[in-house]
Design an enzyme around this catalytic site. Structure first.
Site, PDB file in Angstrom:
ATOM      1  N   PRO A  70      -1.888  -9.741  -0.617  1.00 56.67           N
ATOM      2  CA  PRO A  70      -2.080 -10.976  -1.758  1.00 56.67           C
ATOM      3  C   PRO A  70      -1.127 -10.890  -2.569  1.00 56.67           C
ATOM      4  O   PRO A  70      -0.825  -9.623  -3.190  1.00 56.67           O
ATOM      5  CB  PRO A  70      -3.456 -10.659  -2.410  1.00 56.67           C
ATOM      6  CG  PRO A  70      -4.180  -9.590  -1.362  1.00 56.67           C
ATOM      7  CD  PRO A  70      -3.176  -8.868  -0.604  1.00 56.67           C
ATOM      8  N   THR A 108       0.347 -12.707  -6.138  1.00 52.06           N
ATOM      9  CA  THR A 108       0.127 -13.793  -7.345  1.00 52.06           C
ATOM     10  C   THR A 108       1.433 -14.676  -7.320  1.00 52.06           C
ATOM     11  O   THR A 108       2.677 -13.992  -7.566  1.00 52.06           O
ATOM     12  CB  THR A 108      -0.355 -13.164  -8.594  1.00 52.06           C
ATOM     13  OG1 THR A 108      -1.517 -12.606  -8.315  1.00 52.06           O
ATOM     14  CG2 THR A 108      -0.323 -14.043  -9.405  1.00 52.06           C
ATOM     15  N   CYS A 163      -5.847  -3.835  -8.843  1.00 52.63           N
ATOM     16  CA  CYS A 163      -4.930  -4.568  -9.870  1.00 52.63           C
ATOM     17  C   CYS A 163      -4.724  -3.617 -11.061  1.00 52.63           C
ATOM     18  O   CYS A 163      -5.716  -3.490 -11.666  1.00 52.63           O
ATOM     19  CB  CYS A 163      -5.399  -5.718 -10.645  1.00 52.63           C
ATOM     20  SG  CYS A 163      -4.497  -6.791 -11.509  1.00 52.63           S
ATOM     21  N   HIS A 175      -3.510   1.154  -1.709  1.00 54.18           N
ATOM     22  CA  HIS A 175      -1.931   1.244  -2.249  1.00 54.18           C
ATOM     23  C   HIS A 175      -1.714   2.664  -2.852  1.00 54.18           C
ATOM     24  O   HIS A 175      -2.316   3.267  -3.299  1.00 54.18           O
ATOM     25  CB  HIS A 175      -2.066   0.242  -3.548  1.00 54.18           C
ATOM     26  CG  HIS A 175      -0.645  -0.032  -3.796  1.00 54.18           C
ATOM     27  ND1 HIS A 175       0.261  -1.020  -3.602  1.00 54.18           N
ATOM     28  CD2 HIS A 175       0.193   1.082  -4.529  1.00 54.18           C
ATOM     29  CE1 HIS A 175       1.177  -0.690  -4.283  1.00 54.18           C
ATOM     30  NE2 HIS A 175       1.699   0.240  -4.789  1.00 54.18           N
ATOM     31  N   ASN A 234      -0.731   0.535   2.341  1.00 55.70           N
ATOM     32  CA  ASN A 234       0.020  -0.326   1.482  1.00 55.70           C
ATOM     33  C   ASN A 234       1.179   0.576   0.625  1.00 55.70           C
ATOM     34  O   ASN A 234       0.820   1.475  -0.078  1.00 55.70           O
ATOM     35  CB  ASN A 234      -0.841  -1.156   0.576  1.00 55.70           C
ATOM     36  CG  ASN A 234      -0.087  -2.275  -0.338  1.00 55.70           C
ATOM     37  OD1 ASN A 234      -0.622  -2.414  -1.363  1.00 55.70           O
ATOM     38  ND2 ASN A 234       0.892  -2.802   0.092  1.00 55.70           N
ATOM     39  N   ALA A 243       4.151  -6.326   0.960  1.00 55.22           N
ATOM     40  CA  ALA A 243       3.955  -7.051  -0.102  1.00 55.22           C
ATOM     41  C   ALA A 243       5.735  -7.449  -0.618  1.00 55.22           C
ATOM     42  O   ALA A 243       6.215  -8.488   0.136  1.00 55.22           O
ATOM     43  CB  ALA A 243       3.776  -6.229  -1.589  1.00 55.22           C
ATOM     44  N   ARG A 244       6.323  -6.763  -1.127  1.00 53.22           N
ATOM     45  CA  ARG A 244       7.532  -6.913  -1.688  1.00 53.22           C
ATOM     46  C   ARG A 244       8.572  -6.913  -0.371  1.00 53.22           C
ATOM     47  O   ARG A 244       9.551  -7.948  -0.302  1.00 53.22           O
ATOM     48  CB  ARG A 244       8.212  -5.933  -2.648  1.00 53.22           C
ATOM     49  CG  ARG A 244       7.528  -6.141  -4.196  1.00 53.22           C
ATOM     50  CD  ARG A 244       8.377  -5.155  -4.966  1.00 53.22           C
ATOM     51  NE  ARG A 244       7.739  -3.693  -4.708  1.00 53.22           N
ATOM     52  CZ  ARG A 244       8.011  -2.659  -5.251  1.00 53.22           C
ATOM     53  NH1 ARG A 244       9.058  -2.725  -6.319  1.00 53.22           N
ATOM     54  NH2 ARG A 244       7.561  -1.504  -4.931  1.00 53.22           N
TER      55      ARG A 244
END
Length: 635
Positions: free
Chosen positions: A272, A274, A359, A430, A478, A502-503
């Protein structure tokens, strides 16, 4: 691509980290490295023929913030230090937290009732009182010149809902007949495989806003969960009340084994994200090999209140399903239960609902949301159980971190409790604590240890004859996966089913193609430009081909390019792999296009968008999220 675009001065490309710099007379100068240590730790190994010598007096040293805010709400991350970015020759650091993201509307706007000349509708305000014009000739005369080429929306679905407002109007409008053109064959095919799903009914959202929505399951589940946290009543009274509510509660119709099946083993998963993890980007990733995608994080409370902005997040393209998850964040079980029930009832193509318990940003942490739930495992358990009761046949999953404080990781303990006390279908960890953010590499050794805990749990369940109705819990790692070698090393760990990227998927969207091929792919600048073209087309299909839609597409494409430009081509690397925290010295590409695609200047990103979205208007504005990308390049 025009010659003008390639001749435009391109900003210097990334260089070494702050630790490798010295300050001289107000300038930030790269510290020369010994020849026998040309590629020291923290510096990407680029072939000598592609390096550009340092030019004194120029801003050729660029710093970057490692904190990307990928799991954060827009501009809600912590402000980076800016003290070293105020002198001449020094780069600003941190985020532009107060950037204005709103785009200007057209001066003369056409009423939606006259978009299609053959299907003019009645305006509820009347032509004389409507704020928008009904004069088609006046509107068409005020429009900017059409963009060259065929309308991406018309090409994709056979007609253009923007009608006369489309910026590619010439491609589907017969001016002599005053008629919009429609391709019935393409329209029929698009109905089968090219449309968006999970669009909440307008009436249902209105009921949520007016607090008239029927939360039939939530109204039974919430009192039961409330009873578990009552502390102000005498012990006996509390126990009696809990038993009473347990007897009154009717169990959810779906048991864990009856919910939709998840299969995350070796699945190619996009995290996910943002802002950048919008529908067009996720759709792009599906074309490049992704199996699982997630919505941007939605806050449960606005979901329960029917906020349009929040209900836009679960929207997905049909190609994302199955394998599309919706992620929510909350600190209260009643919000989680109601949001889950609403999502289960009002969406049609959701494979899982994920609770964000990782988060790191202060805004959510202070409210008890995100990673703060790791400090309150009992509350996390209540939320997860409530979500499972309200989710119908949709499985519930969880995302966490190693812990909240460095050196005090409690991720393993949280996982043990979640496994024993809930029916989650999958857990993602993560490999950093909240305190670490992105300042250190992800701890995959710790992820592996937790993976073994999940593996042991699954093995015990398989041997337990009384647990025939349960399913194995998938465990996903992650953090710091930037190439196929990272991915393979991670999934080879015992108990780790897959990796959430992600990145790595933003900088190199074809990462899953590399995983499939088992080798590094040297994508040419032209191939990478084709990826951007695909994204631009998807963006126009999603946001629309009118002026406002193009501005939205351009803005989010610039957000995407803020990561995409960081890719260092395989062909100019002296050795592989290069990690994200390895900054390259100044370098030039193998051609002008490759150099342009690597520009750190946001003005060059806007220039790239013009190749697909037409010339930028004077009223368009974009401020990069990170200050290090907002500078004036030297000629």
């Amino acid at each position: 691509m025009s010659d003008e675009t390639l001749k435009r001065p391109v900003s210097p490309v990334q260089v070494e980290p702050e630790a490798k710099k010295q300050h001289t007379e107000g300038l930030v100068v790269a510290t020369p490295q010994p020849k026998d240590d040309h590629f020291a730790k923290g510096i990407a190994p680029i072939k000598a023929e592609y390096l550009i010598p340092h030019v004194p007096g120029t801003h050729n040293t660029i710093t970057f913030d490692d904190e990307e805010g990928l799991g954060d709400r827009e501009d809600a991350g912590e402000e980076g230090s800016d003290k070293r970015g105020k002198g001449r020759g020094k780069k600003a650091r941190g985020q532009n937290k107060k950037r204005d993201l709103a785009q200007h509307h057209e001066t003369i706007r056409l009423c939606s009732t006259v978009l299609d000349p053959e299907n003019v509708k009645e305006c509820r305000f009347g032509a004389s009182k409507c704020r928008n014009t009904h004069n088609v000739e006046e509107y068409l005369a005020s429009k900017p010149a059409d963009i060259e080429g065929i309308c991406p929306v018309f090409r994709a679905i056979g007609y253009c809902p923007a009608g006369l407002k489309c910026r590619w109007l010439h491609s589907h409008y017969n001016k002599e007949l005053n008629k919009l053109i429609k391709d019935l064959g393409v329209m029929e095919a698009a109905k089968q495989n090219n449309y968006e799903v999970n669009k909440a009914d307008i009436q249902a959202k209105a009921e949520l806003q007016r607090k008239k929505f029927d939360f039939a399951i939530s109204n039974r589940v919430i009192p039961y969960l409330d009873s578990l946290v009552q502390k102000d009543l005498p012990k006996k009274s509390t126990q009696d009340k809990t038993k009473e509510l347990m007897n009154a509660y009717v169990e959810a119709p779906f048991k864990p084994a009856e919910k939709k099946r998840l299969n995350l083993h070796r699945a190619k998963i996009v995290s996910p994200l943002t802002t950048v993890g919008n529908l067009p980007y996720r759709r792009l990733m599906k074309t490049l090999g992704a199996d699982v995608t997630y919505s941007e994080m939605a806050l449960a409370f606005p979901v329960v209140n029917g906020a349009n902005a929040e209900w836009a997040l679960p929207k997905a393209h049909l190609s994302e399903y199955p394998g599309f998850g919706v992620q929510i964040a909350t600190a209260k079980h009643w919000q989680a239960v109601k949001a889950t029930e609403a999502l289960a009832k009002l969406t049609t193509h959701v494979s899982e609902i994920n609770l964000n318990s990782g988060c790191p940003i202060d805004l959510l942490y202070r409210q008890g949301q995100g990673s703060a739930l790791m400090e309150q495992p009992a509350r996390m358990v209540r939320i997860l159980n409530g979500m499972n009761m309200a989710s119908g046949d949709i499985p519930v999953t969880l995302k966490i971190r190693t812990g909240t404080r460095d050196g005090h990781w409690n991720g393993a303990a949280v996982v043990k409790r979640v496994l024993n006390d809930t029916d989650v279908a999958a857990i993602t960890m993560h490999g950093r604590s909240r305190q670490q953010r992105y300042s250190k590499e992800a701890n995959w050794d710790y992820i592996g240890q937790v993976g073994e805990i999940v593996e042991a749990y699954n093995n015990d369940k398989e041997e337990d004859k009384d647990s025939a109705e349960t399913r194995r819990v998938f465990f996903v790692g992650n953090g710091d996966c930037y190439n196929f070698e990272d991915w393979n090393q991670a999934v080879e760990r015992k108990g780790v089913d897959s990796v959430m990227v992600a990145r790595g998927a933003l900088i190199k969207p074809w990462i899953f193609e590399e995983v499939e091929a088992g080798q590094y792919l040297d994508k040419s600048a032209t191939e990478r430009l084709d990826i951007l073209r695909t994204y631009a087309n998807f963006a126009i299909e999603h946001w629309g081909s009118d002026e406002y839609g193009i501005k939205q597409a351009r803005r989010f494409m610039c957000e995407f390019l803020s990561f995409f430009h960081r890719y260092i081509p395989v062909g100019i690397m002296e050795r592989m792999p290069a990690k994200l925290n390895q900054r390259p010295p100044m370098w030039k590409g193998r051609d002008d296009l490759e150099t342009l695609l690597a520009s750190t200047d946001y003005r060059d990103w806007i220039k790239i968008t013009e190749m697909f979205l037409g010339k930028v208007g004077e009223d368009f504005h974009f401020t990069p999220k990170h200050k290090s990308n907002a500078y004036e390049p030297q000629a």
